[in-house]
Design an enzyme around this catalytic site. Structure first.
Site, mmCIF file in Angstrom:
data_model
loop_
_atom_site.group_PDB
_atom_site.id
_atom_site.type_symbol
_atom_site.label_atom_id
_atom_site.label_comp_id
_atom_site.label_asym_id
_atom_site.label_seq_id
_atom_site.Cartn_x
_atom_site.Cartn_y
_atom_site.Cartn_z
ATOM 1 N N MET A 16 0.829 -1.215 0.000
ATOM 2 C CA MET A 16 0.000 0.000 0.000
ATOM 3 C C MET A 16 0.862 1.263 0.000
ATOM 4 S SD MET A 16 -3.201 -0.463 -0.278
ATOM 5 C CE MET A 16 -3.866 1.077 0.321
ATOM 6 N N ASP A 37 10.537 3.918 6.056
ATOM 7 C CA ASP A 37 10.268 2.484 6.254
ATOM 8 C C ASP A 37 11.523 1.884 6.874
ATOM 9 O OD1 ASP A 37 9.810 -0.360 5.909
ATOM 10 O OD2 ASP A 37 8.334 0.161 4.372
ATOM 11 N N HIS A 154 -9.198 -12.018 2.321
ATOM 12 C CA HIS A 154 -8.013 -11.227 1.991
ATOM 13 C C HIS A 154 -6.870 -12.120 1.513
ATOM 14 C CE1 HIS A 154 -10.018 -7.977 4.214
ATOM 15 N NE2 HIS A 154 -9.178 -7.167 3.610
ATOM 16 N N LYS A 158 -1.744 -10.873 4.907
ATOM 17 C CA LYS A 158 -2.345 -9.955 5.884
ATOM 18 C C LYS A 158 -2.018 -10.386 7.315
ATOM 19 C CE LYS A 158 -6.660 -7.523 6.889
ATOM 20 N NZ LYS A 158 -5.925 -6.252 7.022
HETATM 21 N N1 LIG Z 1 -7.284 1.571 4.997
HETATM 22 C C1 LIG Z 1 -7.223 0.948 3.830
HETATM 23 O O1 LIG Z 1 -7.946 1.286 2.872
HETATM 24 C C2 LIG Z 1 -6.264 -0.174 3.658
HETATM 25 C C3 LIG Z 1 -5.527 -0.567 4.712
HETATM 26 N N2 LIG Z 1 -4.600 -1.535 4.576
HETATM 27 C C4 LIG Z 1 -3.772 -1.784 5.740
HETATM 28 O O2 LIG Z 1 -2.516 -1.186 5.498
HETATM 29 C C5 LIG Z 1 -1.498 -1.882 6.212
HETATM 30 C C6 LIG Z 1 -0.359 -2.209 5.275
HETATM 31 O O3 LIG Z 1 -0.768 -3.156 4.335
HETATM 32 P P1 LIG Z 1 0.237 -3.670 3.206
HETATM 33 O O4 LIG Z 1 0.793 -2.532 2.455
HETATM 34 O O5 LIG Z 1 -0.482 -4.742 2.490
HETATM 35 O O6 LIG Z 1 1.391 -4.311 4.112
HETATM 36 P P2 LIG Z 1 2.926 -4.576 3.744
HETATM 37 O O7 LIG Z 1 3.376 -5.645 4.673
HETATM 38 O O8 LIG Z 1 3.070 -4.771 2.279
HETATM 39 O O9 LIG Z 1 3.661 -3.202 4.121
HETATM 40 C C7 LIG Z 1 3.904 -2.750 5.419
HETATM 41 C C8 LIG Z 1 5.187 -1.939 5.391
HETATM 42 O O10 LIG Z 1 5.319 -1.255 6.634
HETATM 43 C C9 LIG Z 1 6.690 -1.242 6.960
HETATM 44 N N3 LIG Z 1 6.883 -0.935 8.380
HETATM 45 C C10 LIG Z 1 7.004 -1.784 9.428
HETATM 46 N N4 LIG Z 1 7.178 -1.095 10.568
HETATM 47 C C11 LIG Z 1 7.174 0.222 10.232
HETATM 48 C C12 LIG Z 1 7.320 1.425 10.967
HETATM 49 N N5 LIG Z 1 7.525 1.427 12.300
HETATM 50 N N6 LIG Z 1 7.254 2.594 10.318
HETATM 51 C C13 LIG Z 1 7.104 2.635 8.969
HETATM 52 N N7 LIG Z 1 6.953 1.518 8.207
HETATM 53 C C14 LIG Z 1 6.995 0.330 8.842
HETATM 54 C C15 LIG Z 1 7.170 -2.616 6.555
HETATM 55 O O11 LIG Z 1 8.588 -2.661 6.443
HETATM 56 C C16 LIG Z 1 6.445 -2.799 5.213
HETATM 57 O O12 LIG Z 1 7.236 -2.313 4.139
HETATM 58 C C17 LIG Z 1 -2.195 -3.079 6.858
HETATM 59 O O13 LIG Z 1 -2.504 -2.779 8.193
HETATM 60 C C18 LIG Z 1 -3.477 -3.221 6.051
HETATM 61 O O14 LIG Z 1 -4.509 -3.820 6.779
HETATM 62 C C19 LIG Z 1 -4.404 -2.171 3.402
HETATM 63 C C20 LIG Z 1 -5.141 -1.849 2.312
HETATM 64 C C21 LIG Z 1 -6.140 -0.821 2.345
HETATM 65 O O1 LIG Z 2 -4.661 -5.763 4.498
HETATM 66 C C1 LIG Z 2 -5.346 -5.407 3.508
HETATM 67 O O2 LIG Z 2 -5.038 -5.708 2.355
HETATM 68 C C2 LIG Z 2 -6.539 -4.588 3.740
HETATM 69 N N1 LIG Z 2 -6.759 -4.141 4.948
HETATM 70 C C3 LIG Z 2 -7.819 -3.294 5.353
HETATM 71 C C4 LIG Z 2 -8.650 -3.981 6.425
HETATM 72 O O3 LIG Z 2 -8.085 -4.641 7.308
HETATM 73 O O4 LIG Z 2 -9.870 -3.831 6.407
HETATM 74 C C5 LIG Z 2 -8.596 -2.730 4.208
HETATM 75 C C6 LIG Z 2 -8.756 -3.665 3.054
HETATM 76 O O5 LIG Z 2 -9.643 -4.657 3.437
HETATM 77 C C7 LIG Z 2 -7.412 -4.231 2.620
#
Ligand SMILES: NC(=O)C1=CN([C@@H]2O[C@H](COP(=O)(O)OP(=O)(O)OC[C@H]3O[C@@H](n4cnc5c(N)ncnc54)[C@H](O)[C@@H]3O)[C@@H](O)[C@H]2O)C=CC1
Ligand SMILES: O=C(O)C1=N[C@H](C(=O)O)C[C@H](O)C1
Length: 264
Positions: A16, A37, A154, A158
């Site tokens: 993301m 990061d 998902h 995740k």
């Molecule tokens: N609100 C929304 O619409 C959405 C929310 N999400 C959420 O976003 C989060 C990330 O998802 P992804 O990108 O799929 O995960 P990912 O695992 O691909 O990326 C997470 C990144 O955060 C980094 N990270 C770890 N500790 C950190 C810190 N202290 N400070 C800065 N960066 C740090 C990691 O090294 C990694 O590169 C999850 O909690 C997910 O549920 C995901 C998609 C949509």
């Molecule tokens: O981890 C994800 O990918 C996503 N996380 C968010 C959640 O926990 O609801 C948003 C979306 O579903 C994608």
């Protein structure tokens, strides 16, 4: 002329975070002033494949205030995001937090801090417009159909389960739903976990499979009828309309909101 909104992206090496970097770089009125990061080994984004023509510093946490960001976009991991949000508020950077997995008491403490600091922000478990609508439609239906189960699906990388979206959907339905313990009062799980998690009597089932991105089905049952509300995310770019909207509006906010609907 109104100045550019200066943005930092935390978690830029993730799925993301990388998508958010592209959005900020390509959005009129936004300037990417830094990325953060802890797993990054680069000193500048121009060392990352595909970004040779950019000049954006990869920052340590201590260096973040030096680039005076207006907005902190956070797509990191649950255990880091609370501290990151706190850091942003304390440094008068408006947080736009997409990371999920916050506990209710953590959000309450951050809301208090936001008031004390006089800095607004947004925590949104889902920035997808179809997901926001799905939650609102589910809330509407829950008023008439208290028999409901949530199935969220998902990708298998995740970290948190149930998803933030599933929890928020349950919270919103609980506001209007007649309290009911779903299922047979005498039911027994012969295999632990078969009935999923339980939020206020509603069961939440978390599916994790490769090939999926983010999907949710809210399934209602009535006498002789049923209603299924389903939302599908096919591409992470779909979240960016909401993230961009939040970045545009957040600096004018005076409190920490929960849910993108507050900015629509
Ligand atoms: N609100 C929304 O619409 C959405 C929310 N999400 C959420 O976003 C989060 C990330 O998802 P992804 O990108 O799929 O995960 P990912 O695992 O691909 O990326 C997470 C990144 O955060 C980094 N990270 C770890 N500790 C950190 C810190 N202290 N400070 C800065 N960066 C740090 C990691 O090294 C990694 O590169 C999850 O909690 C997910 O549920 C995901 C998609 C949509
Ligand atoms: O981890 C994800 O990918 C996503 N996380 C968010 C959640 O926990 O609801 C948003 C979306 O579903 C994608």
């Amino acid at each position: 002329m109104i100045g550019l909104t200066k943005i930092i992206v935390a978690g830029f090496k993730g799925r993301m975070g990388a998508t958010a970097v592209d959005m900020v770089l390509n959005h009129d009125g936004f300037e990417l002033v830094g990325v953060y990061d802890p797993v990054a080994t680069e000193k500048n984004l121009n060392e990352v494949a595909g970004y040779a023509d950019q000049n954006v510093p990869v920052l340590t946490l201590e260096q973040v205030p030096d680039v005076t960001p207006d907005v902190w976009i956070d797509f990191t991991i649950p255990k880091a995001a609370v501290a990151n949000t706190k850091f942003a508020l304390e440094h008068h950077i408006s947080p736009v937090i997409g990371t999920t997995g916050f506990k209710a008491e953590e959000v309450a403490a951050l809301k208090q801090l936001s008031k004390e600091q006089g800095v607004g922000g947004l925590i949104a478990p889902n920035f997808g417009l179809t997901a926001v609508l799905m939650m609102q439609f589910a809330k509407q239906a829950a008023k008439y159909f208290p028999d409901v189960e949530i199935i969220e699906m998902h990708h298998d990388n995740k970290l948190d389960a149930p998803s933030g979206t599933a929890i928020k959907t349950a919270e919103m339905m609980a506001e209007v739903r007649a309290q009911k313990e779903q299922g047979n009062p005498n039911e027994k799980e012969t295999l632990k976990g078969a009935r999923g998690a339980n939020y206020d009597g509603m069961h939440i089932h978390s599916v994790r499979l490769p090939g999926l991105i983010a999907h949710q089905q809210v399934q209602f049952g009535g006498v002789g009828e049923g209603l299924t509300i389903r939302q599908d995310t096919y591409d992470r770019v779909s979240f960016m309309t909401g993230v961009a909207l939040a970045c545009e509006k957040v600096t004018a906010a005076h409190e920490l909101f929960e849910g993108l609907e507050n900015f629509l």
